[in-house]
Design an enzyme around this catalytic site. Sequence first.
Site, PDB file in Angstrom:
ATOM      1  N   GLY A  61      41.858  35.727  46.719  1.00 31.25           N
ATOM      2  CA  GLY A  61      40.887  34.646  46.788  1.00 31.25           C
ATOM      3  C   GLY A  61      40.465  34.164  45.412  1.00 31.25           C
ATOM      4  O   GLY A  61      39.920  33.078  45.266  1.00 31.25           O
ATOM      5  N   LYS A  64      46.089  33.984  41.428  1.00 29.29           N
ATOM      6  CA  LYS A  64      47.455  34.354  41.776  1.00 29.29           C
ATOM      7  C   LYS A  64      48.101  34.990  40.549  1.00 29.29           C
ATOM      8  O   LYS A  64      47.769  34.650  39.411  1.00 29.29           O
ATOM      9  CB  LYS A  64      48.268  33.126  42.194  1.00 29.29           C
ATOM     10  CG  LYS A  64      47.919  32.580  43.556  1.00 29.29           C
ATOM     11  CD  LYS A  64      48.845  31.422  43.922  1.00 29.29           C
ATOM     12  CE  LYS A  64      48.513  30.887  45.306  1.00 29.29           C
ATOM     13  NZ  LYS A  64      49.375  29.729  45.662  1.00 29.29           N
ATOM     14  N   VAL A  65      49.016  35.896  40.809  1.00 25.63           N
ATOM     15  CA  VAL A  65      49.736  36.551  39.720  1.00 25.63           C
ATOM     16  C   VAL A  65      51.233  36.308  39.913  1.00 25.63           C
ATOM     17  O   VAL A  65      51.755  36.462  41.022  1.00 25.63           O
ATOM     18  CB  VAL A  65      49.449  38.064  39.668  1.00 25.63           C
ATOM     19  CG1 VAL A  65      50.218  38.715  38.522  1.00 25.63           C
ATOM     20  CG2 VAL A  65      47.955  38.306  39.478  1.00 25.63           C
ATOM     21  N   ASP A 175      33.227  47.466  38.301  1.00 22.24           N
ATOM     22  CA  ASP A 175      34.024  47.422  39.534  1.00 22.24           C
ATOM     23  C   ASP A 175      35.155  48.447  39.490  1.00 22.24           C
ATOM     24  O   ASP A 175      36.288  48.158  39.882  1.00 22.24           O
ATOM     25  CB  ASP A 175      34.582  46.019  39.773  1.00 22.24           C
ATOM     26  CG  ASP A 175      35.006  45.809  41.221  1.00 22.24           C
ATOM     27  OD1 ASP A 175      34.492  46.542  42.100  1.00 22.24           O
ATOM     28  OD2 ASP A 175      35.838  44.923  41.485  1.00 22.24           O
TER      29      ASP A 175
END
Length: 736
Positions: A61, A64-65, A175
């Site tokens: 979301g 992009k890789v 995170d």
Amino acid sequence: MGPEKAKLVDHKCKSCDADISHDTQGHVCVSIQVETASSDPMIGKVVHERYRILEPLSAGGWAKVYLAQHLSLGTKVAFKILNTDLAEQEDKRKRFEFEAQCASKIDHPNIGRIFDYGLFEGRRPFIVMELLSGSTLAEYLAEKVSMKPDEFKRIFSQLIYGITAAHAASLVHRDLKPSNVMFANANFEELKVKILDFGIAKSVDSSPESSSAHHLTNTGEILGTPAYMSPEQISGRKVDQRSDIYALACMMYECGSGKRPFEALNSFEVMVKHCQEDPKSIAPQLAERKYPSKLDSFILRCLNKNPDERFADSKEMHEAFEQVWQGTYSGKFNRTQKSKPTNKLVLAVAAIILASVVPIVVYFAQDKDEKKDPAAQTTTALSGTKANSDVNDADNEPFVPKKKSKESTLVTNTLNLIKKQGGVKNALDFLKSLKDKAKTQEDKAKVAIQIGSLYELCLQPMDARKIYEKQLASLVKTYGANSSKLLPILWRIRRSFAESEEYAKAQEFDQRRLKILEANGINNPEEKSMFALNLVEDCLYQSKMEEAAAFLNTAELVIYAKGDKIPKLQEGYSFALKAHQSFRIHQDQDASVLANKAFEIASGVSESDLSAEVLETAAQIFDELKDRKMVAQCLRKAVHARRAANDDASDEMISDCLSVARDYSKHNVSDGVILYLKEFPKVAELRPGPPSKELEAGLKIYIKALNDDGKIKESSDVQKQLDTLKLRRLEHLPAV
């Protein structure tokens, strides 16, 4: 699929294929399809005359890789680019840029390296990263029953080293979790652990650059993944490197025992447990696996609710960690040292999450174990209520706001039009003039649907139906009886008959819709199966069991014809109708199993008004079966689905919210009532005339909940509004 096969990791979630065996409450299920090389416009592009995009690796979301190649050096790199829809948002661009700045500050073998940063076509930020081909710790946990002590030591020694380097650069990761930890080499003797994704990192230095970075996090914004968040992070207090120590300890606990410190059925409950409950000792599990005897007390000290009772920093943590393995660690975890969280702290957590003044945004990573980009973030909205085992099971699953669907927008648009035009009659005059100006019958039909919606809101459904039928005759005259341009107006007429329980007429119009699809060669499995399923519903309500079975067979032939590309919501609707069918022939056990399947499917796909309809249908079956718990779960998820589609004002949404709120009221959970009814005053104000019975009932329950919660002024304001609304007369539109 040959060379165009999308590169997706084989996981186990029914909608997104993620392995959720170790992810019962942190997993955010968002079905992601990685585009094939032939359809993705990025493939083959040369960026900044340096990088050629070769193929997609992963999608999320957030970004992009891609696999890319440096044109001069020939080396392969990972090319991460912010999603197009987020690139227009300044705060998202800045956060993405901040991620690049953070990671580039740290030159350490245990931190994923950043090589380059820039803007693609002047607007989409990208990061060029070290290409890592190993698996994530999350994938490891999904495959392994337990972690061996030597693996544990090697992995966490490197993790502590890496995070110490980040802290030395004045960064707090915020995170840390298994999907943000990657193994760069499968060979255990040469195992290299990498920490990824500094997308929500926080700078703790006092430089001007750092100060501006602080503004990337708004007041009321909760960042992180609930399963690994520290109490201070959840409650919005000051966060420093001791929060990362807490997250590392959560991962240690999980790797050593096979379970997370706190598990629950939804993310809000997990966060409350982090703030309220003590983690259980895992000494027996560690002893069974031959871990050092002091590891349990080490982990529990790191999980102390009070940051002051944890290790002062990651350096001190690393020294103690080494002592644990050497057998010289003497630090004991003393529960009396821990400052027990007060009710005020727990209420503070709830206040942050439930606040309606500031939109609450929780950056949940999509713990999908994304193989190449475990850092990909999904921005999700989280709402929460007090934990209650009877009524809170399905609550507050994160959802991704989507564009409004045509159906869910209609009521909202009509209400806004009434407000803008200053009343229903003015709105009708405006729409009539708009229809007169329309150049084609197709455009006239679109306006006619809005006019019909206006009549429906004024409780004149028969007049609305006449408008639709008159427009249908004009469309048939212009385009013919089998034109696909008839489908939207046929749906409105079908819906009108179904709502007045004239199912024989509803069936007639559904059959016309299906015939038009076939006549035009429209081979859309979603539409074709949905039309057939509507026919199943029509027949069931008329007790035409044989016809219902025949249409169900037609629908399922379409649904399953595509093999692995099954229209999931249609499959869920199919199970719900099968449950209805089973209940009508007194096969209650089969009905329950089928309704549960419908619930599971609709809960696991992208939320929309259609997924809400599947859940509402399942709720009806559970209601007949007297399963109140499942009724509540279905309706709560239906509310989330309608909110995701921005459908806040429809009758279905009002009914669902009221049912859920009544459940909460029965269990004296005022926060839950407030959460689900907080939009009712706005909806009641927008809708013409006095509030409907359901709206009035909801407002009364809302007033009581506000009083119970000590919000006396808000309660008084809503009561005054209700008294005023009840005096308002409903304007009637001219009969058609």
